[in-house]
Motif scaffolding. Structure first.
Motif, PDB file in Angstrom:
ATOM      1  N   GLY A   1      52.362  27.616  61.198  1.00  0.00           N
ATOM      2  CA  GLY A   1      53.462  26.932  61.866  1.00  0.00           C
ATOM      3  C   GLY A   1      54.800  27.192  61.191  1.00  0.00           C
ATOM      4  O   GLY A   1      55.797  27.485  61.855  1.00  0.00           O
ATOM      5  N   GLU A   2      54.823  27.097  59.866  1.00  0.00           N
ATOM      6  CA  GLU A   2      56.065  27.346  59.122  1.00  0.00           C
ATOM      7  C   GLU A   2      56.526  28.783  59.291  1.00  0.00           C
ATOM      8  O   GLU A   2      57.716  29.042  59.512  1.00  0.00           O
ATOM      9  CB  GLU A   2      55.857  27.017  57.644  1.00  0.00           C
ATOM     10  CG  GLU A   2      55.725  25.529  57.379  1.00  0.00           C
ATOM     11  CD  GLU A   2      55.197  25.205  55.984  1.00  0.00           C
ATOM     12  OE1 GLU A   2      55.032  26.130  55.159  1.00  0.00           O
ATOM     13  OE2 GLU A   2      54.915  24.012  55.734  1.00  0.00           O
ATOM     14  N   ARG A   3      55.606  29.723  59.199  1.00  0.00           N
ATOM     15  CA  ARG A   3      55.947  31.147  59.339  1.00  0.00           C
ATOM     16  C   ARG A   3      56.479  31.433  60.744  1.00  0.00           C
ATOM     17  O   ARG A   3      57.499  32.111  60.913  1.00  0.00           O
ATOM     18  CB  ARG A   3      54.716  31.990  59.031  1.00  0.00           C
ATOM     19  CG  ARG A   3      54.984  33.471  59.039  1.00  0.00           C
ATOM     20  CD  ARG A   3      53.796  34.287  58.554  1.00  0.00           C
ATOM     21  NE  ARG A   3      52.607  34.048  59.362  1.00  0.00           N
ATOM     22  CZ  ARG A   3      51.413  33.726  58.872  1.00  0.00           C
ATOM     23  NH1 ARG A   3      51.224  33.596  57.577  1.00  0.00           N
ATOM     24  NH2 ARG A   3      50.387  33.539  59.669  1.00  0.00           N
ATOM     25  N   CYS A   4      55.826  30.893  61.736  1.00  0.00           N
ATOM     26  CA  CYS A   4      56.229  31.099  63.129  1.00  0.00           C
ATOM     27  C   CYS A   4      57.624  30.521  63.388  1.00  0.00           C
ATOM     28  O   CYS A   4      58.501  31.196  63.923  1.00  0.00           O
ATOM     29  CB  CYS A   4      55.193  30.441  64.034  1.00  0.00           C
ATOM     30  SG  CYS A   4      55.631  30.385  65.768  1.00  0.00           S
ATOM     31  N   GLU A   5      57.826  29.270  62.994  1.00  0.00           N
ATOM     32  CA  GLU A   5      59.118  28.625  63.232  1.00  0.00           C
ATOM     33  C   GLU A   5      60.241  29.343  62.483  1.00  0.00           C
ATOM     34  O   GLU A   5      61.311  29.605  63.035  1.00  0.00           O
ATOM     35  CB  GLU A   5      59.067  27.157  62.822  1.00  0.00           C
ATOM     36  CG  GLU A   5      60.371  26.447  63.117  1.00  0.00           C
ATOM     37  CD  GLU A   5      60.321  24.963  62.798  1.00  0.00           C
ATOM     38  OE1 GLU A   5      61.121  24.230  63.383  1.00  0.00           O
ATOM     39  OE2 GLU A   5      59.497  24.551  61.951  1.00  0.00           O
TER      40      GLU A   5
ATOM     41  N   MET B   1      61.160  32.678  64.231  1.00  0.00           N
ATOM     42  CA  MET B   1      61.898  32.510  65.490  1.00  0.00           C
ATOM     43  C   MET B   1      63.306  31.984  65.251  1.00  0.00           C
ATOM     44  O   MET B   1      64.252  32.430  65.899  1.00  0.00           O
ATOM     45  CB  MET B   1      61.119  31.610  66.448  1.00  0.00           C
ATOM     46  CG  MET B   1      59.917  32.312  67.052  1.00  0.00           C
ATOM     47  SD  MET B   1      59.164  31.436  68.425  1.00  0.00           S
ATOM     48  CE  MET B   1      58.456  30.027  67.595  1.00  0.00           C
ATOM     49  N   ARG B   2      63.470  31.065  64.313  1.00  0.00           N
ATOM     50  CA  ARG B   2      64.816  30.529  64.035  1.00  0.00           C
ATOM     51  C   ARG B   2      65.712  31.603  63.419  1.00  0.00           C
ATOM     52  O   ARG B   2      66.878  31.712  63.781  1.00  0.00           O
ATOM     53  CB  ARG B   2      64.732  29.329  63.108  1.00  0.00           C
ATOM     54  CG  ARG B   2      64.265  28.065  63.810  1.00  0.00           C
ATOM     55  CD  ARG B   2      64.395  26.870  62.873  1.00  0.00           C
ATOM     56  NE  ARG B   2      63.835  25.668  63.427  1.00  0.00           N
ATOM     57  CZ  ARG B   2      64.472  24.847  64.258  1.00  0.00           C
ATOM     58  NH1 ARG B   2      65.704  25.110  64.622  1.00  0.00           N
ATOM     59  NH2 ARG B   2      63.883  23.762  64.708  1.00  0.00           N
ATOM     60  N   GLU B   3      65.164  32.382  62.486  1.00  0.00           N
ATOM     61  CA  GLU B   3      65.985  33.387  61.799  1.00  0.00           C
ATOM     62  C   GLU B   3      66.311  34.572  62.700  1.00  0.00           C
ATOM     63  O   GLU B   3      67.403  35.120  62.617  1.00  0.00           O
ATOM     64  CB  GLU B   3      65.286  33.865  60.530  1.00  0.00           C
ATOM     65  CG  GLU B   3      65.287  32.824  59.431  1.00  0.00           C
ATOM     66  CD  GLU B   3      64.553  33.269  58.175  1.00  0.00           C
ATOM     67  OE1 GLU B   3      63.954  34.367  58.167  1.00  0.00           O
ATOM     68  OE2 GLU B   3      64.580  32.504  57.188  1.00  0.00           O
TER      69      GLU B   3
ATOM     70  N   PRO C   1      62.150  25.697  68.320  1.00  0.00           N
ATOM     71  CA  PRO C   1      61.007  26.479  68.802  1.00  0.00           C
ATOM     72  C   PRO C   1      59.753  25.691  69.167  1.00  0.00           C
ATOM     73  O   PRO C   1      59.033  26.081  70.070  1.00  0.00           O
ATOM     74  CB  PRO C   1      60.727  27.438  67.641  1.00  0.00           C
ATOM     75  CG  PRO C   1      62.022  27.595  66.957  1.00  0.00           C
ATOM     76  CD  PRO C   1      62.690  26.247  67.079  1.00  0.00           C
ATOM     77  N   PHE C   2      59.477  24.578  68.500  1.00  0.00           N
ATOM     78  CA  PHE C   2      58.253  23.841  68.799  1.00  0.00           C
ATOM     79  C   PHE C   2      58.438  22.757  69.854  1.00  0.00           C
ATOM     80  O   PHE C   2      57.502  22.076  70.231  1.00  0.00           O
ATOM     81  CB  PHE C   2      57.661  23.226  67.538  1.00  0.00           C
ATOM     82  CG  PHE C   2      57.062  24.241  66.607  1.00  0.00           C
ATOM     83  CD1 PHE C   2      56.475  25.390  67.086  1.00  0.00           C
ATOM     84  CD2 PHE C   2      57.087  24.033  65.248  1.00  0.00           C
ATOM     85  CE1 PHE C   2      55.919  26.337  66.230  1.00  0.00           C
ATOM     86  CE2 PHE C   2      56.534  24.962  64.377  1.00  0.00           C
ATOM     87  CZ  PHE C   2      55.944  26.115  64.873  1.00  0.00           C
TER      88      PHE C   2
END
Length: 134
Positions: free
Chosen positions: A68-72, A75-77, A111-112
């Motif tokens: 979850g942390e890696r995905c978010e 996408m944010r960066e 993103p979530f």
């Protein structure tokens, strides 16, 4: 068997539910909709997933948090609305399997807040019962 496709909404719902590809819609990492292919892949009834955290589909809390942390972060960066990776997932029978996961956010600023799974979200390729971190 007859299906009611008298409106575009009914046809879209039917297409989603009957798709052979496992797909879910998620809000803040909680399932708000899942199709029949998800039920077959993970061994849960739809009612066991709706309004529940997707954490139950991961082999460990650490996997759930790290992915979850890696995905978010990505996408944010990057500003990209799509995310994909390969990971272990866990079915209701506690069997662990390797998947290629793909997802898309419908809310790039958060993103979530609303995500969906496009075609080919999960592909159960093999099982692994001796996952070292479970």
């Amino acid at each position: 068997m007859m299906f009611d496709v008298s409106t575009s909404q009914k046809a879209s719902t039917l297409g989603f539910q009957e798709s052979p590809v496992a797909q879910i819609v998620v809000r803040h990492r909680r399932v708000i909709e899942a199709n029949k292919a998800v039920e077959r892949l993970f061994g849960y009834n739809r009612s066991d997933l709706i309004n529940r955290s997707v954490q139950r589909l991961y082999p460990s809390t650490a996997d759930f948090n790290q992915i979850g942390e890696r995905c978010e972060k990505r996408m944010r960066e990057s500003g990209d609305t799509l995310y994909q990776d390969e990971r272990f997932m866990q079915a209701s029978d506690l069997k662990i399997f390797w998947v290629r996961a793909k997802g898309a956010t419908l809310s790039p600023d958060d993103p979530f807040s609303l995500s969906k799974t496009p075609p080919r979200w999960y592909q159960r390729s093999s099982t692994r019962s001796n996952y070292p971190f479970h």
